[in-house]
Design a protein around this motif. Structure first.
Motif, PDB file in Angstrom:
ATOM      1  N   ALA A  19      21.819  60.118   9.959  1.00 41.33           N
ATOM      2  CA  ALA A  19      20.417  59.900   9.969  1.00 41.33           C
ATOM      3  C   ALA A  19      20.003  59.110  11.260  1.00 41.33           C
ATOM      4  CB  ALA A  19      20.093  59.170   8.586  1.00 41.33           C
ATOM      5  N   ILE A  20      20.846  57.895  11.670  1.00 39.01           N
ATOM      6  CA  ILE A  20      20.742  57.286  12.548  1.00 39.01           C
ATOM      7  C   ILE A  20      20.814  57.915  14.022  1.00 39.01           C
ATOM      8  CG2 ILE A  20      21.417  55.191  14.121  1.00 39.01           C
ATOM      9  CD1 ILE A  20      22.608  54.043  11.192  1.00 39.01           C
ATOM     10  N   ALA A  21      21.867  58.950  13.981  1.00 44.81           N
ATOM     11  CA  ALA A  21      22.073  59.733  15.170  1.00 44.81           C
ATOM     12  C   ALA A  21      20.808  60.691  15.504  1.00 44.81           C
ATOM     13  CB  ALA A  21      23.427  60.565  15.144  1.00 44.81           C
ATOM     14  N   ALA A  22      20.110  61.309  14.549  1.00 44.94           N
ATOM     15  CA  ALA A  22      18.765  61.811  14.494  1.00 44.94           C
ATOM     16  C   ALA A  22      17.815  61.129  14.889  1.00 44.94           C
ATOM     17  CB  ALA A  22      18.702  62.777  13.436  1.00 44.94           C
ATOM     18  N   GLY A  23      18.070  59.838  14.965  1.00 44.50           N
ATOM     19  CA  GLY A  23      16.532  59.012  15.143  1.00 44.50           C
ATOM     20  C   GLY A  23      15.879  58.443  14.050  1.00 44.50           C
ATOM     21  N   GLY A  39      11.171  49.812  15.067  1.00 44.95           N
ATOM     22  CA  GLY A  39      12.225  50.568  15.174  1.00 44.95           C
ATOM     23  C   GLY A  39      13.506  50.091  15.747  1.00 44.95           C
ATOM     24  N   ILE A  40      13.472  48.688  15.858  1.00 50.24           N
ATOM     25  CA  ILE A  40      14.848  48.070  16.417  1.00 50.24           C
ATOM     26  C   ILE A  40      15.726  47.965  15.448  1.00 50.24           C
ATOM     27  CG2 ILE A  40      15.467  45.791  17.221  1.00 50.24           C
ATOM     28  CD1 ILE A  40      12.630  45.165  18.125  1.00 50.24           C
ATOM     29  N   THR A  41      15.274  48.023  14.110  1.00 47.08           N
ATOM     30  CA  THR A  41      16.403  48.057  13.176  1.00 47.08           C
ATOM     31  C   THR A  41      16.944  49.611  12.947  1.00 47.08           C
ATOM     32  OG1 THR A  41      15.606  46.005  11.991  1.00 47.08           O
ATOM     33  CG2 THR A  41      16.670  47.687  10.730  1.00 47.08           C
ATOM     34  N   HIS A  42      18.146  49.875  12.605  1.00 48.05           N
ATOM     35  CA  HIS A  42      18.585  50.924  12.371  1.00 48.05           C
ATOM     36  C   HIS A  42      19.065  51.134  10.847  1.00 48.05           C
ATOM     37  CE1 HIS A  42      19.902  50.558  16.645  1.00 48.05           C
ATOM     38  NE2 HIS A  42      19.378  51.818  16.648  1.00 48.05           N
ATOM     39  N   ILE A  43      19.341  50.158  10.422  1.00 47.08           N
ATOM     40  CA  ILE A  43      19.908  50.134   8.966  1.00 47.08           C
ATOM     41  C   ILE A  43      19.185  48.793   8.371  1.00 47.08           C
ATOM     42  CG2 ILE A  43      22.126  49.444   9.355  1.00 47.08           C
ATOM     43  CD1 ILE A  43      22.855  51.076   6.979  1.00 47.08           C
ATOM     44  N   ALA A  44      18.637  49.002   7.248  1.00 44.22           N
ATOM     45  CA  ALA A  44      17.851  47.654   6.481  1.00 44.22           C
ATOM     46  C   ALA A  44      18.673  47.502   5.132  1.00 44.22           C
ATOM     47  CB  ALA A  44      16.572  48.005   6.229  1.00 44.22           C
ATOM     48  N   VAL A  45      19.218  46.424   4.775  1.00 45.38           N
ATOM     49  CA  VAL A  45      19.839  46.273   3.624  1.00 45.38           C
ATOM     50  C   VAL A  45      19.267  45.389   2.961  1.00 45.38           C
ATOM     51  CG1 VAL A  45      22.270  45.769   2.614  1.00 45.38           C
ATOM     52  CG2 VAL A  45      22.082  46.838   4.821  1.00 45.38           C
ATOM     53  N   GLY A  46      19.015  45.321   1.552  1.00 45.94           N
ATOM     54  CA  GLY A  46      18.310  44.276   0.654  1.00 45.94           C
ATOM     55  C   GLY A  46      18.355  44.758  -0.582  1.00 45.94           C
TER      56      GLY A  46
END
Length: 685
Positions: free
Chosen positions: A306-310, A363-370
């Motif tokens: 997902a991250i690689a696809a933006g 959009g600075i964060t690539h992955i949000a964990v919570g």
């Protein structure tokens, strides 16, 4: 077309309001509100044949009436027939009642028979004066149903509205061929039996849930739920989703930094998901895997696509401790790749939360964990493409929906990966999760040593403490799990705080830590980090460490009051040890005497380390409602069916659903409308 209950005689606005509290709005709803038990008022029992503990209908004449004064006033009567005498006692009564009974009328009473001072007695029986009863109503011709109710709506009112409702026939939506195959009655026959059963149906003697009439109604409801989930899956496939390319630089770099190879089972489920992600339809996949099977690394590889696809990724966990573990793991894996991992829970300071929200929207964060904090209104993503939910049964449907909706852009929705370490037997999964594709990791990574499990009486506590001490002195670490934080005399459970203090005193040469759910996130993380860094030898904890904690050097797990925990929870806790190549032990401390169920549970966990076998046993012992978490969150919103009592129907549901969709599509839609009504939105989850 459903008929509103207000069209029944005696159901005005006020009564309709009472029924609405039970989700009853139409005649269909009313008829599917089944009795919880039955009373046999079809024949009068001579007083001499009454037995203690029995419910009975008697007729006789009042012989004496006395109001006894004391701390509480008691109305005491003696009633006799030709065969004997029984006492009647009332704690709540009114003057006119006393006056009527003093006229020594003939009475018909129904109640439970108890042992009295001088003779058998009934306390607060229901009764009626025989001269006031119409001849036609002297005796019932069917068992008397007792309905679950709300205040201000009594059983007489229930009987009145049900009698009217039963005169209205509901359309039969299940084909005769299917009913014959399943040996079940048609709907209106079934409804007549459950609401007005003849004494020959023996529903006062057997569990009503096993009767074919109730099973007929439960089958229809389960089938409607299954069909609705399939329809919703189909509905979700009409939306579009972003396409991710499986082969990319991020995935390659991540694989190179891993210190282990993927198992064949992990590779298989990644291939299944990659096929989904390569299509412009939202993935909705449930990933099942036993404790330690490596679900997290699978989630990481999917996230990187997902991250690689933006796109951005959101990972939601049910507890701060588990979310924290994920945050630490993903930061360790992803930050060397130049990716930003953001942490979002309710315990963040205002400033940190503001910064986290800003990173997400920019959009600075690539992955949000919570935790649950992820789906609050002020949390906005720049471009959310994948939602990963861990321990799915801990979340309500609407919570998962709220998070998914944050990634909606026009008609495009994010992909969803839902993970569970509580394996769900196939037949149950096909009924309860028909809207999801299921992937299973059925293999553990090599190098993991099976955990040896022993069941130990609390009387041998000193021996267990010595064993823990010896293990820690050899450089290993240990967990000591207690179900409660503070002492509870009623449950006689060992409290984590007391245990930590006791073990600190007994094992003064060891470093003992304590972690529990009421500690702040910062304090919990500090203690867990100390344990992970081997600065602590022994960690006393509540069940907050059930999932996600990975300390390969921990080789002993002691679980207090193990008899009070479910199989899945015991298996999860045991999975915290045996994560390295060192031989590991799990000691299940119990308080005698053990119930039969507790013996079976502890025997199962001692003899097996197979999560799927344990899940099947858990299903048999605890029931599907607890395995799925429906008691808390309502995975299926069932009115009649019971996941435990009706588990024998699960195997028939998917096949029947497929056959109905092929041959009777219109009836499928009508079934969904009849049973689900407000539930259609569930399937977009």
């Amino acid at each position: 077309m459903s008929i509103p209950v207000t069209q029944l005689k005696g159901v005005g606005a006020r009564t309709a309001e009472q029924l609405a509290r039970l989700d009853i709005y139409t005649v269909d709803d009313l008829l599917f509100h089944l009795p919880m038990r039955y009373e046999d008022r079809t024949q009068v029992v001579p007083i001499r044949f009454l037995q203690t503990g029995q419910l009975g209908l008697i007729e006789g004449r009042i012989e004496s009436v006395e109001v006894k004064q004391g701390k509480k006033r008691i109305l005491s009567c003696r009633l006799s027939d030709a065969t004997g005498i029984v006492a009647l006692r009332f704690f709540h009564f009114y003057p006119n009642q006393v006056k009527k009974l003093q006229q020594r009328p003939l009475l018909r009473c129904f109640g439970e028979v108890k042992e009295g001072y001088q003779c058998l007695e009934m306390v607060h029986p229901t009764y009626e004066l025989i001269e006031e009863v119409q001849e036609s109503e002297l005796l019932k011709d069917h068992l008397t149903p007792i309905y679950p109710s709300v205040s201000n709506f009594n059983q007489t009112q229930w009987h009145s509205v049900m009698k009217q409702a039963l005169l209205i026939e509901l359309p039969e939506l299940l084909p005769e061929k299917l009913l014959l195959h399943l040996k079940l009655p048609n709907l209106n026959q079934a409804l007549k039996i459950v609401h007005q059963p003849l004494p020959s149906e023996r529903l006062t003697e057997i569990d009503p849930s096993t009767h074919p009439a109730r099973r007929r109604i439960a089958f229809e409801e389960l089938l409607a739920q299954h069909l609705s989930l399939r329809a919703l899956h189909q509905h979700s496939q009409q939306h579009t989703a972003p396409i991710f390319e499986p082969e990319n630089d991020l995935v390659q770099r991540f694989m190179q930094q891993l210190s282990f190879d993927l198992t064949k089972a992990q590779q298989k489920v990644i291939d299944e998901m990659t096929t989904n992600l390569h299509q412009a339809k939202p993935m909705q996949r449930l990933l099942q895997g036993d404790v330690g099977s490596g679900k997290t690394v699978v989630a990481a590889l999917i996230a990187l696509q997902a991250i690689a696809a933006g796109y951005q990724v959101a990972i939601m966990a049910p507890t701060e401790l588990l979310a924290e573990q994920h945050k630490n793991t993903f930061a360790e894996w992803f930050e060397p790749l130049g990716l930003k991992v953001t942490w979002l829970t309710g315990s963040l300071t205002q400033k940190k939360r503001r910064n986290a929200l800003e990173d997400l929207i920019l959009g600075i964060t690539h992955i949000a964990v919570g935790t649950h904090a992820l789906f609050q209104d002020d949390v906005k993503f720049d471009k959310l493409g994948l939602v990963i939910i861990d321990e799915q049964h801990r979340f309500g449907v609407h919570q998962r929906l709220a998070l998914r909706d944050k990634g909606k852009q026009g008609d495009m929705y994010p992909h969803q990966l839902i993970m569970t370490a509580t394996p769900i037997p196939r037949t149950l999964a096909m009924t309860a999760y028909a809207d999801l594709d299921v992937s299973v990791i059925d293999e553990l990574p090599p190098g993991r040593t099976p955990v040896q499990t022993a069941v130990v009486s609390d009387a041998k506590r000193d021996h267990v403490i010595q064993r823990v001490h010896a293990s820690c002195k050899q450089g290993k670490q240990a967990y000591w799990v207690c179900p409660l934080i503070e002492e509870s005399e009623s449950l006689q459970l060992q409290a984590a705080e007391d245990t930590a203090q006791h073990l600190t005193e007994r094992l003064s040469d060891l470093k003992v830590g304590l972690v529990h759910g009421r500690m702040s996130s910062k304090d919990k993380e500090l203690v867990m980090q100390q344990f992970k860094n081997a600065e602590l030898d022994l960690l006393v904890a509540t069940t907050v460490i059930e999932v996600g904690v990975n300390v390969p050097n921990a080789s002993v797990m002691v679980i207090e009051n193990a008899e009070r925990l479910g199989l899945a929870q015991l298996h999860q806790l045991r999975g915290r040890v045996g994560r390295g190549a060192v031989e590991s032990y799990c000691l299940l401390l119990y308080q005698a005497p053990l119930s039969k169920i507790a013996q079976e549970r502890l025997g199962t966990i001692r003899d097996s380390t197979d999560g799927f076998f344990i899940a099947q046993k858990d299903l048999e012992i605890r029931g599907p409602g607890e395995v799925l978490g429906t008691r808390q969150t309502g995975v299926l919103n069932l009115k009649v069916a019971d996941l435990e009592k009706d588990k024998g129907l699960f195997a028939e549901i998917p096949q029947a659903g497929q056959w109905m969709l092929e041959h009777y599509p219109e009836q499928c839609e009508q079934l969904i409308q009849r049973w689900i009504k407000k539930g259609f939105r569930y399937g977009v989850v």
